[in-house]
Design an enzyme around this catalytic site. Structure first.
Site, mmCIF file in Angstrom:
data_model
loop_
_atom_site.group_PDB
_atom_site.id
_atom_site.type_symbol
_atom_site.label_atom_id
_atom_site.label_comp_id
_atom_site.label_asym_id
_atom_site.label_seq_id
_atom_site.Cartn_x
_atom_site.Cartn_y
_atom_site.Cartn_z
ATOM 1 N N TRP A 135 0.827 -1.216 0.000
ATOM 2 C CA TRP A 135 0.000 0.000 0.000
ATOM 3 C C TRP A 135 0.860 1.264 0.000
ATOM 4 O O TRP A 135 0.475 2.272 -0.580
ATOM 5 C CB TRP A 135 -1.022 -0.016 1.130
ATOM 6 C CG TRP A 135 -0.471 0.096 2.515
ATOM 7 C CD1 TRP A 135 -0.086 -0.908 3.336
ATOM 8 C CD2 TRP A 135 -0.230 1.309 3.236
ATOM 9 N NE1 TRP A 135 0.383 -0.414 4.518
ATOM 10 C CE2 TRP A 135 0.302 0.946 4.493
ATOM 11 C CE3 TRP A 135 -0.410 2.660 2.956
ATOM 12 C CZ2 TRP A 135 0.662 1.890 5.458
ATOM 13 C CZ3 TRP A 135 -0.048 3.599 3.917
ATOM 14 C CH2 TRP A 135 0.473 3.193 5.156
ATOM 15 N N LYS A 158 -5.717 7.611 10.920
ATOM 16 C CA LYS A 158 -6.184 7.807 12.303
ATOM 17 C C LYS A 158 -6.826 9.180 12.503
ATOM 18 O O LYS A 158 -7.481 9.409 13.507
ATOM 19 C CB LYS A 158 -5.015 7.643 13.284
ATOM 20 C CG LYS A 158 -4.416 6.264 13.316
ATOM 21 C CD LYS A 158 -3.190 6.253 14.220
ATOM 22 C CE LYS A 158 -2.377 5.001 14.068
ATOM 23 N NZ LYS A 158 -1.585 4.966 12.838
ATOM 24 N N HIS A 199 9.244 6.245 14.435
ATOM 25 C CA HIS A 199 9.117 5.152 15.392
ATOM 26 C C HIS A 199 10.289 4.184 15.260
ATOM 27 O O HIS A 199 10.779 3.938 14.164
ATOM 28 C CB HIS A 199 7.846 4.338 15.132
ATOM 29 C CG HIS A 199 6.613 4.978 15.633
ATOM 30 N ND1 HIS A 199 5.404 4.809 15.012
ATOM 31 C CD2 HIS A 199 6.377 5.781 16.691
ATOM 32 C CE1 HIS A 199 4.477 5.474 15.676
ATOM 33 N NE2 HIS A 199 5.051 6.083 16.687
ATOM 34 N N PRO A 243 9.420 0.458 13.872
ATOM 35 C CA PRO A 243 8.297 0.978 13.102
ATOM 36 C C PRO A 243 7.211 -0.082 12.909
ATOM 37 O O PRO A 243 7.474 -1.281 13.044
ATOM 38 C CB PRO A 243 8.942 1.342 11.764
ATOM 39 C CG PRO A 243 10.075 0.378 11.627
ATOM 40 C CD PRO A 243 10.590 0.156 13.033
ATOM 41 N N TYR A 295 5.757 -0.532 10.004
ATOM 42 C CA TYR A 295 6.070 -1.108 8.690
ATOM 43 C C TYR A 295 7.440 -0.574 8.273
ATOM 44 O O TYR A 295 7.849 0.518 8.663
ATOM 45 C CB TYR A 295 4.989 -0.795 7.634
ATOM 46 C CG TYR A 295 4.617 0.656 7.500
ATOM 47 C CD1 TYR A 295 5.241 1.477 6.557
ATOM 48 C CD2 TYR A 295 3.634 1.224 8.307
ATOM 49 C CE1 TYR A 295 4.900 2.812 6.436
ATOM 50 C CE2 TYR A 295 3.284 2.558 8.177
ATOM 51 C CZ TYR A 295 3.922 3.337 7.244
ATOM 52 O OH TYR A 295 3.586 4.656 7.124
ATOM 53 N N HIS A 330 9.214 6.367 7.200
ATOM 54 C CA HIS A 330 8.120 7.336 7.250
ATOM 55 C C HIS A 330 8.262 8.155 8.520
ATOM 56 O O HIS A 330 8.855 7.718 9.496
ATOM 57 C CB HIS A 330 6.756 6.639 7.183
ATOM 58 C CG HIS A 330 6.520 5.639 8.262
ATOM 59 N ND1 HIS A 330 7.107 4.383 8.272
ATOM 60 C CD2 HIS A 330 5.766 5.712 9.389
ATOM 61 C CE1 HIS A 330 6.712 3.725 9.349
ATOM 62 N NE2 HIS A 330 5.901 4.505 10.054
#
Length: 164
Positions: A2, A34, A95, A98, A100, A104
């Protein structure tokens, strides 16, 4: 997949708030799922880098400073322009570990306690940049503490290896 669909504009192209198209130092910025975008109290956006060879904080070196600076500066500017929220009112972080493995960066309202924004998981982008200026391979050398939930597979792997 995605993430790649977003970067290739096969999905969610209409949600992209800002893009720096440079294949090496560029990224796209879009609202996180979110955030319903109805109020600014829980503002939440994600910057996805165009490069596919940077999986996480651990991969970052001084070579990536132009990319990280672009995300920091252009991300703040785009959010201020679109939503009127100044950069001083944003928490901008990565993060580790992370959720994923495609680099990012999270942009959230400073007053919003987003999931994963606590100190054991979030690394402020400004600090990451400063650490790489101090030591170009900082994240290859540094021990990074992170929290795991009791039901996470990674915790089970650490337990099996006798590391916890």
């Amino acid at each position: 997949q995605w993430v790649y669909n977003i970067l290739e504009k096969k999905a969610e192209a209409d949600r992209i708030l800002h893009e720096n198209p440079d294949p090496r130092d560029g990224f796209v910025l879009l609202p996180d799922f979110k955030w319903n975008q109805n109020q600014l109290d829980d503002l939440y956006l994600i910057a996805l880098v165009h490069r596919r060879d940077i999986k996480s904080l651990r991969d970052l070196t001084a070579e990536h400073l132009p990319l990280l600076r672009n995300i920091l500066q252009e991300g703040k500017e785009a959010i201020t322009k679109r939503f009127g929220v100044p950069g001083s009112q944003l928490r901008i972080y990565l993060h580790y570990q992370p959720s994923y493995y495609h680099l990012h960066v999270h942009f959230t309202a400073l007053g919003y306690e987003a999931p994963g924004s606590w100190v054991e998981r979030a690394h402020l982008l400004a600090d990451v940049i400063d650490n790489l200026l101090t030591d170009p391979s900082y994240y290859q050398k540094r021990a990074l503490t992170f929290a795991l939930r009791a039901d996470e597979l990674l915790l089970k792997k650490f337990q099996e290896a006798g590391r916890v």
